[in-house]
Scaffold this active site. Sequence first.
Site, mmCIF file in Angstrom:
data_model
loop_
_atom_site.group_PDB
_atom_site.id
_atom_site.type_symbol
_atom_site.label_atom_id
_atom_site.label_comp_id
_atom_site.label_asym_id
_atom_site.label_seq_id
_atom_site.Cartn_x
_atom_site.Cartn_y
_atom_site.Cartn_z
ATOM 1 N N ALA A 1 0.829 -1.207 0.000
ATOM 2 C CA ALA A 1 0.000 0.000 0.000
ATOM 3 C C ALA A 1 0.865 1.259 0.000
ATOM 4 C CB ALA A 1 -0.907 -0.010 1.227
ATOM 5 N N TYR B 1 8.722 10.595 -4.575
ATOM 6 C CA TYR B 1 8.279 9.207 -4.447
ATOM 7 C C TYR B 1 9.452 8.297 -4.047
ATOM 8 C CZ TYR B 1 7.268 4.507 -6.214
ATOM 9 O OH TYR B 1 7.159 3.146 -6.352
ATOM 10 N N PHE C 1 11.861 -2.688 -10.578
ATOM 11 C CA PHE C 1 11.943 -1.767 -11.697
ATOM 12 C C PHE C 1 10.518 -1.661 -12.265
ATOM 13 C CE2 PHE C 1 16.487 -0.556 -11.960
ATOM 14 C CZ PHE C 1 16.826 -1.085 -10.726
ATOM 15 N N ARG D 1 8.696 14.633 -18.491
ATOM 16 C CA ARG D 1 7.920 14.610 -17.247
ATOM 17 C C ARG D 1 8.898 14.813 -16.095
ATOM 18 N NH1 ARG D 1 4.841 9.073 -15.918
ATOM 19 N NH2 ARG D 1 6.994 8.490 -15.518
ATOM 20 N N ASN E 1 1.163 9.386 2.772
ATOM 21 C CA ASN E 1 0.660 8.026 2.511
ATOM 22 C C ASN E 1 1.762 6.974 2.388
ATOM 23 O OD1 ASN E 1 -1.497 6.263 2.403
ATOM 24 N ND2 ASN E 1 -1.391 6.143 0.180
HETATM 25 N N1 LIG Z 1 3.922 -0.433 -10.526
HETATM 26 C C1 LIG Z 1 5.249 -0.363 -10.549
HETATM 27 O O1 LIG Z 1 5.881 -0.357 -11.619
HETATM 28 C C2 LIG Z 1 6.047 -0.312 -9.270
HETATM 29 C C3 LIG Z 1 7.427 -0.301 -9.348
HETATM 30 C C4 LIG Z 1 8.179 -0.205 -8.159
HETATM 31 C C5 LIG Z 1 7.537 -0.197 -6.931
HETATM 32 N N2 LIG Z 1 6.175 -0.231 -6.886
HETATM 33 C C6 LIG Z 1 5.537 -0.250 -5.564
HETATM 34 O O2 LIG Z 1 4.718 -1.402 -5.483
HETATM 35 C C7 LIG Z 1 3.560 -1.154 -4.687
HETATM 36 C C8 LIG Z 1 2.328 -1.545 -5.460
HETATM 37 O O3 LIG Z 1 2.286 -0.845 -6.690
HETATM 38 P P1 LIG Z 1 1.018 -0.991 -7.667
HETATM 39 O O4 LIG Z 1 1.450 -0.561 -9.007
HETATM 40 O O5 LIG Z 1 0.402 -2.304 -7.457
HETATM 41 O O6 LIG Z 1 0.082 0.148 -7.054
HETATM 42 P P2 LIG Z 1 -1.505 0.163 -6.856
HETATM 43 O O7 LIG Z 1 -1.880 1.596 -6.685
HETATM 44 O O8 LIG Z 1 -2.171 -0.619 -7.919
HETATM 45 O O9 LIG Z 1 -1.686 -0.604 -5.476
HETATM 46 C C9 LIG Z 1 -1.561 0.012 -4.220
HETATM 47 C C10 LIG Z 1 -2.747 -0.416 -3.385
HETATM 48 O O10 LIG Z 1 -2.616 0.133 -2.072
HETATM 49 C C11 LIG Z 1 -3.859 0.660 -1.658
HETATM 50 N N3 LIG Z 1 -3.559 1.716 -0.678
HETATM 51 C C12 LIG Z 1 -2.860 2.857 -0.903
HETATM 52 N N4 LIG Z 1 -2.743 3.574 0.213
HETATM 53 C C13 LIG Z 1 -3.373 2.872 1.189
HETATM 54 C C14 LIG Z 1 -3.579 3.085 2.581
HETATM 55 N N5 LIG Z 1 -3.131 4.190 3.190
HETATM 56 N N6 LIG Z 1 -4.266 2.152 3.283
HETATM 57 C C15 LIG Z 1 -4.731 1.022 2.669
HETATM 58 N N7 LIG Z 1 -4.562 0.775 1.360
HETATM 59 C C16 LIG Z 1 -3.887 1.689 0.630
HETATM 60 C C17 LIG Z 1 -4.525 1.129 -2.936
HETATM 61 O O11 LIG Z 1 -5.927 1.206 -2.849
HETATM 62 C C18 LIG Z 1 -4.069 0.067 -3.934
HETATM 63 O O12 LIG Z 1 -4.980 -1.002 -3.988
HETATM 64 C C19 LIG Z 1 3.646 0.314 -4.307
HETATM 65 O O13 LIG Z 1 4.181 0.403 -3.014
HETATM 66 C C20 LIG Z 1 4.615 0.913 -5.325
HETATM 67 O O14 LIG Z 1 5.296 2.003 -4.801
HETATM 68 C C21 LIG Z 1 5.415 -0.278 -8.020
HETATM 69 O O1 LIG Z 2 2.115 8.513 -21.311
HETATM 70 C C1 LIG Z 2 3.291 8.212 -21.042
HETATM 71 C C2 LIG Z 2 3.629 7.490 -19.867
HETATM 72 C C3 LIG Z 2 4.966 7.231 -19.614
HETATM 73 N N1 LIG Z 2 5.927 7.643 -20.468
HETATM 74 C C4 LIG Z 2 7.353 7.335 -20.182
HETATM 75 O O2 LIG Z 2 7.482 5.938 -20.068
HETATM 76 C C5 LIG Z 2 8.456 5.594 -19.085
HETATM 77 C C6 LIG Z 2 7.815 4.689 -18.052
HETATM 78 O O3 LIG Z 2 6.867 5.462 -17.328
HETATM 79 P P1 LIG Z 2 5.806 4.828 -16.301
HETATM 80 O O4 LIG Z 2 5.156 3.651 -16.911
HETATM 81 O O5 LIG Z 2 4.944 5.956 -15.819
HETATM 82 O O6 LIG Z 2 6.744 4.282 -15.137
HETATM 83 P P2 LIG Z 2 7.850 5.025 -14.259
HETATM 84 O O7 LIG Z 2 7.589 6.475 -14.129
HETATM 85 O O8 LIG Z 2 9.189 4.601 -14.792
HETATM 86 O O9 LIG Z 2 7.592 4.432 -12.817
HETATM 87 C C7 LIG Z 2 7.229 3.083 -12.587
HETATM 88 O O10 LIG Z 2 8.407 2.361 -12.336
HETATM 89 C C8 LIG Z 2 9.100 2.782 -11.160
HETATM 90 C C9 LIG Z 2 10.338 1.906 -11.021
HETATM 91 O O11 LIG Z 2 11.225 2.133 -12.104
HETATM 92 C C10 LIG Z 2 8.165 2.606 -9.977
HETATM 93 O O12 LIG Z 2 8.784 2.917 -8.790
HETATM 94 C C11 LIG Z 2 6.908 3.440 -10.146
HETATM 95 O O13 LIG Z 2 6.033 3.199 -9.058
HETATM 96 C C12 LIG Z 2 6.233 3.016 -11.428
HETATM 97 O O14 LIG Z 2 5.116 3.871 -11.669
HETATM 98 C C13 LIG Z 2 8.940 6.924 -18.481
HETATM 99 O O15 LIG Z 2 10.113 7.295 -19.144
HETATM 100 C C14 LIG Z 2 7.832 7.922 -18.856
HETATM 101 O O16 LIG Z 2 8.289 9.236 -19.037
HETATM 102 C C15 LIG Z 2 5.619 8.335 -21.625
HETATM 103 O O17 LIG Z 2 6.485 8.721 -22.405
HETATM 104 N N2 LIG Z 2 4.300 8.604 -21.868
#
Ligand SMILES: NC(=O)c1ccc[n+]([C@@H]2O[C@H](COP(=O)([O-])OP(=O)(O)OC[C@H]3O[C@@H](n4cnc5c(N)ncnc54)[C@H](O)[C@@H]3O)[C@@H](O)[C@H]2O)c1
Ligand SMILES: O=c1ccn([C@@H]2O[C@H](COP(=O)(O)OP(=O)(O)O[C@H]3O[C@H](CO)[C@@H](O)[C@H](O)[C@H]3O)[C@@H](O)[C@H]2O)c(=O)[nH]1
Length: 328
Positions: free
Chosen positions: A73, A140, A168, A281, A91
Site C-alpha cells: 500500500a 516518491y 523496476f 515529465r 501516505n
Molecule cells: N507499478 C510499478 O511499476 C512499481 C514499481 C516499483 C515499486 N512499486 C511499488 O509497489 C507497490 C504496489 O504498486 P502498484 O502498481 O500495485 O500500485 P496500486 O496503486 O495498484 O496498489 C496500491 C494499493 O494500495 C492501496 N492503498 C494505498 N494507500 C493505502 C492506505 N493508506 N491504506 C490502505 N490501502 C492503501 C490502494 O488502494 C491500492 O490497492 C507500491 O508500493 C509501489 O510504490 C510499483
Molecule cells: O504517457 C506516457 C507514460 C509514460 N511515459 C514514459 O514511459 C516511461 C515509463 O513510465 P511509467 O510507466 O509511468 O513508469 P515510471 O515512471 O518509470 O515508474 C514506474 O516504475 C518505477 C520503477 O522504475 C516505480 O517505482 C513506479 O512506481 C512506477 O510507476 C517513463 O520514461 C515515462 O516518461 C511516456 O512517455 N508517456
Amino acid sequence: MSILVTGGAGYIGSHTVVEFLAKGEEVIVLDNLQKGHREAVMTGKFYEGDIRDQQLLDRVFSENKVEAVIHFAADSLVGESVQDPLKYYDNNVITAQNLLAGMVKHGVKRIVFSSTAAAYGEPESIPICETDRKEPTNPYGETKLAIEKMLKWCDQAYGVKFVALRYFNAAGAHPNGHIGEDHQPESHLIPIILQVALGQREQLAVFGDDYPTADGTCIRDYIHVSDLANAHWLALQKLRRTDMSAIYNLGNGEGFSVKQVVEKAREVTGHPIPLKIAQRRAGDPAVLIASSKKAQQDLEWKPQFNSLEQILQTAWNWHKNHPQGYGK
Ligand SMILES: NC(=O)c1ccc[n+]([C@@H]2O[C@H](COP(=O)([O-])OP(=O)(O)OC[C@H]3O[C@@H](n4cnc5c(N)ncnc54)[C@H](O)[C@@H]3O)[C@@H](O)[C@H]2O)c1
Ligand SMILES: O=c1ccn([C@@H]2O[C@H](COP(=O)(O)OP(=O)(O)O[C@H]3O[C@H](CO)[C@@H](O)[C@H](O)[C@H]3O)[C@@H](O)[C@H]2O)c(=O)[nH]1
C-alpha cells in the site's frame, strides 16, 4: 498463521495474493480501495480500510495470527509526487510508520516491503546494483528510501526483519487472464499504449525525446508482475529460513526505450499506435536497468516471463478482454 497483504487489491498486490494462495499460504488483505479493486482480490479475508487507522490495524492484528506482512500500500506515481510531495510523505512514510508500530505492538517480526528503482535517481552506472548511490530525483523515490531506512532501524531496535524489494517497472498481467493492471486514471506507459491500440486514446504522448539515449527517449527495465509476485514468496521463504534482513533489485536486466516499447506493441497488437513528442515529465531519470544477480543467487529467483513480447502479450490479453478494467 496468516500473511497480511496491504494494498492487496492493487495491481502487484492482487497478483501476489494469487501467488501466495497457490503456494498454500493463508492470506488477509487490507486495502482502502483508493486505487485498488475489490474484484481483484481473488479470495482470502478482506478488510477495507486505511493503514493510517491505528484502531483498524489493532483489530486486524488481534483478530488474526499474523506471521508476516507484505506491504504494497502506497502512492507510487513519479510525476504526481513532484507536484504533491506531502501526499507522498503522508501516505508512504506515515503509513509505514503506523504499520510498523502496529507490528511491534502485536509482535509481528517479518515484513516484505515494496521499494523501487526510483530510490537510485540518476544511476552512476548500468546495470544498477543494490549498493550503488541512491539520490532520488523525485519525492516518491525519496519516501521509499526513507522507509527502507526506517526498516533498518526497526530491525536493530525491535528485531523486525525485512526484505525490501526494489522493483523496476512492473508490467504485464496474470496469464490466467482474470487480473491485470487497472489504474484510474492510468499513467503507466504500457497500459496507455494498449489503450491507444483499443481506440480509447488517439495517441501516445512520449515524455521527451532529448534524453541522452540512442533514440532520445527514456529507457526502463520492464519486469512481469507474476515474476514480481513470485519474488515476494521467495523473499518470505528467505526470512523464514534465515531471519536476516536484506535488499534486492528485481528487474530483467534489459532496458527498452519508450519508442522500442511502442514498436514492440505495434507488433503484438497489429495497431499503428500513433505518437506525439511531448515535454519531459519532471522527476524522470533517463535510464533505469537492474542488476538482479543478488536476488537470483540468494532467493533463487528466476523470472519466467522475461521477454518484452511476453510482457506485452499478457497485458494485451487482459486489456482486450477487460477494456474497462474491473469496471465492466
Ligand atoms: N507499478 C510499478 O511499476 C512499481 C514499481 C516499483 C515499486 N512499486 C511499488 O509497489 C507497490 C504496489 O504498486 P502498484 O502498481 O500495485 O500500485 P496500486 O496503486 O495498484 O496498489 C496500491 C494499493 O494500495 C492501496 N492503498 C494505498 N494507500 C493505502 C492506505 N493508506 N491504506 C490502505 N490501502 C492503501 C490502494 O488502494 C491500492 O490497492 C507500491 O508500493 C509501489 O510504490 C510499483
Ligand atoms: O504517457 C506516457 C507514460 C509514460 N511515459 C514514459 O514511459 C516511461 C515509463 O513510465 P511509467 O510507466 O509511468 O513508469 P515510471 O515512471 O518509470 O515508474 C514506474 O516504475 C518505477 C520503477 O522504475 C516505480 O517505482 C513506479 O512506481 C512506477 O510507476 C517513463 O520514461 C515515462 O516518461 C511516456 O512517455 N508517456
